[in-house]
Design an enzyme around this catalytic site. Structure first.
Site, PDB file in Angstrom:
ATOM      1  N   VAL A 150       0.796  -1.139   0.149  1.00  0.00           N
ATOM      2  CA  VAL A 150      -0.137   0.214   0.061  1.00  0.00           C
ATOM      3  C   VAL A 150       0.930   1.296  -0.021  1.00  0.00           C
ATOM      4  CG1 VAL A 150      -1.849   1.398   1.216  1.00  0.00           C
ATOM      5  CG2 VAL A 150      -1.836  -1.117   1.187  1.00  0.00           C
ATOM      6  N   CYS A 151       1.909   1.165   0.754  1.00  0.00           N
ATOM      7  CA  CYS A 151       2.919   2.342   0.980  1.00  0.00           C
ATOM      8  C   CYS A 151       3.339   3.107  -0.378  1.00  0.00           C
ATOM      9  CB  CYS A 151       3.992   1.911   1.662  1.00  0.00           C
ATOM     10  SG  CYS A 151       3.554   1.224   3.609  1.00  0.00           S
TER      11      CYS A 151
END
Length: 187
Positions: free
Chosen positions: A46-47
């Site tokens: 996700v980062c």
């Protein structure tokens, strides 16, 4: 205790920005609007989508006089390696702070102690070094740069227009509210 309107705590760290390692301190955030954007770790899932979204919108933040500082508990070396190998992260021109001592994550109260990683925390800091927006998001939920831009425009408007507030979903140029006794019960 809420972090809203609290002054950021002192810190010193090494960061990666524009192909160089630089020192960053709390003093660098003062005198301008800043976003301190915590994320759990480099080389994850996700980062990079969040950091790429910030990179894609970085010019819009700059137009508002806002500097972005992403922070994870990785080192500045790790940030450079990620920047050099990921197409998404390679777009980043803002400062990527390493927090291997966990001090900055603790200062902003986002450290997950048992794993040594930061929660997804977003902090908007005003030119006086005071926190005006705090948002903590679950690890599996990515954030949206355009919504962050909207919130920054609102907090900057309120700072520049004492006595006015921005209602829900307020967009730049829309009507604001002026709280008063006459307004009570009429919304």
């Amino acid at each position: 205790m809420s972090l809203i309107n609290s002054e950021i705590k002192p810190f010193k760290a090494t960061a990666f920005k524009n192909g160089k390692f630089i020192d960053v301190t709390d003093a660098d955030l003062k005198g301008k609007w800043s976003v301190v954007f915590f994320y759990p770790a480099d080389f994850t899932f996700v980062c990079p989508t969040e950091l790429e979204d910030l990179a894609d919108n970085y010019a819009e933040f700059q137009k508002l006089g806002v500097e972005i500082y992403s922070v994870s508990t990785d080192t500045h070396f790790c940030h450079k390696a990620w920047h050099d190998t990921s197409p998404a992260i390679g777009k980043i021109n803002y400062t990527m702070i390493g927090d291997p001592t966990l001090a900055i994550s603790r200062n902003f109260e986002v450290l997950i102690e048992e794993v040594g990683l930061a929660d997804r925390g977003t902090f908007v800091v005003d030119p006086d070094g005071k926190i005006q927006i705090v948002e903590i998001t679950a690890g599996g939920v990515g954030r949206d740069a355009k919504e962050l831009l909207r919130k920054i425009k609102a907090v900057q408007y309120v700072a520049a227009h004492p006595g006015e507030v921005c209602p829900a979903k307020w967009q730049e140029g829309e009507k604001t509210l002026a709280p008063s006794l006459d307004l009570v019960g009429k919304i």
